[in-house]
Scaffold this active site. Structure first.
Site, PDB file in Angstrom:
ATOM      1  N   THR A 105      40.015  65.288   4.807  1.00 19.56           N
ATOM      2  CA  THR A 105      39.845  66.054   6.041  1.00 19.56           C
ATOM      3  C   THR A 105      38.893  65.372   7.020  1.00 19.56           C
ATOM      4  O   THR A 105      38.792  65.783   8.161  1.00 19.56           O
ATOM      5  CB  THR A 105      39.309  67.463   5.735  1.00 19.56           C
ATOM      6  OG1 THR A 105      38.042  67.342   5.094  1.00 19.56           O
ATOM      7  CG2 THR A 105      40.279  68.236   4.843  1.00 19.56           C
TER       8      THR A 105
ATOM      9  N   HIS B 220      33.899  56.055   0.235  1.00 17.67           N
ATOM     10  CA  HIS B 220      34.659  56.975  -0.613  1.00 17.67           C
ATOM     11  C   HIS B 220      35.966  56.334  -1.070  1.00 17.67           C
ATOM     12  O   HIS B 220      36.370  56.486  -2.230  1.00 17.67           O
ATOM     13  CB  HIS B 220      34.940  58.292   0.122  1.00 17.67           C
ATOM     14  CG  HIS B 220      33.791  59.254   0.090  1.00 17.67           C
ATOM     15  ND1 HIS B 220      33.499  60.016  -1.012  1.00 17.67           N
ATOM     16  CD2 HIS B 220      32.872  59.579   1.025  1.00 17.67           C
ATOM     17  CE1 HIS B 220      32.446  60.778  -0.757  1.00 17.67           C
ATOM     18  NE2 HIS B 220      32.047  60.528   0.479  1.00 17.67           N
TER      19      HIS B 220
END
Length: 172
Positions: free
Chosen positions: A36, A51
């Site tokens: 998101t 990430h």
């Protein structure tokens, strides 16, 4: 279908917990990350890259900064997916001046109908000081309401602190 809500503070280990659980649950194919976050600045771009590197190449990524319910609804029954994270999604909705109540209802319905194994990661923002600004207080309140609704809809809820998961639902 199994749906799991994973709550925790910043850098609590919640994403790592959800990702490891998803990797363990995959029988065939690749786990799916429904991301998101959006890279509005260099710091966020670096976070996203970090990430991605931490997850490795075995993950397939679906970008869903606003259309999260639709991304979840599109998951096939044999998918194993992690949504990371709901508070970024909520921020995106607020910045885009979307109807948060309608989006939250659509999300809860998509999660309830999802045939895939699904982990939903979110920051618990209601444990600290009361935010100083009206926008901060609105965000905290919207996140709290969203978490309560999702906690009722999912099969399991975990709270992660210091890398340690505490199972909140179901008990026993």
């Amino acid at each position: 279908m199994t749906s799991i809500l994973v709550l925790g503070g910043a850098r609590s280990g919640k994403s790592a917990f959800a990702q490891k659980a998803a990797e363990t649950a995959v029988l065939a194919g690749s786990p799916v990350l429904i991301a998101t976050g959006q890279a509005f600045d260099d710091e966020m771009a670096e976070r996203i890259a970090r990430h991605q590197a931490d997850r490795g190449e075995s993950w397939r990524t679906v970008e869903a900064p606003l259309a999260l319910a639709e991304a979840i609804a599109a998951l096939p029954a044999d998918a194993v997916a992690v949504v990371d994270c709901l508070t970024l999604w909520l921020s995106n909705l607020m910045l885009d001046e979307r109807d948060i109540a309608a989006a939250a209802t659509a999300l809860v319905e998509a999660v309830a109908a999802c045939p895939a194994r699904l982990w939903l990661v979110s920051n618990e923002v209601g444990l600290g000081l009361v935010p100083e600004t009206p926008l901060g207080r609105r965000f905290r309140d919207e996140a709290g309401r969203l978490h309560q609704r999702l906690a009722q809809a999912v099969d399991e809820v975990y709270f992660v602190a210091a890398g340690l998961p505490l199972k909140l639902k179901p008990q026993g």
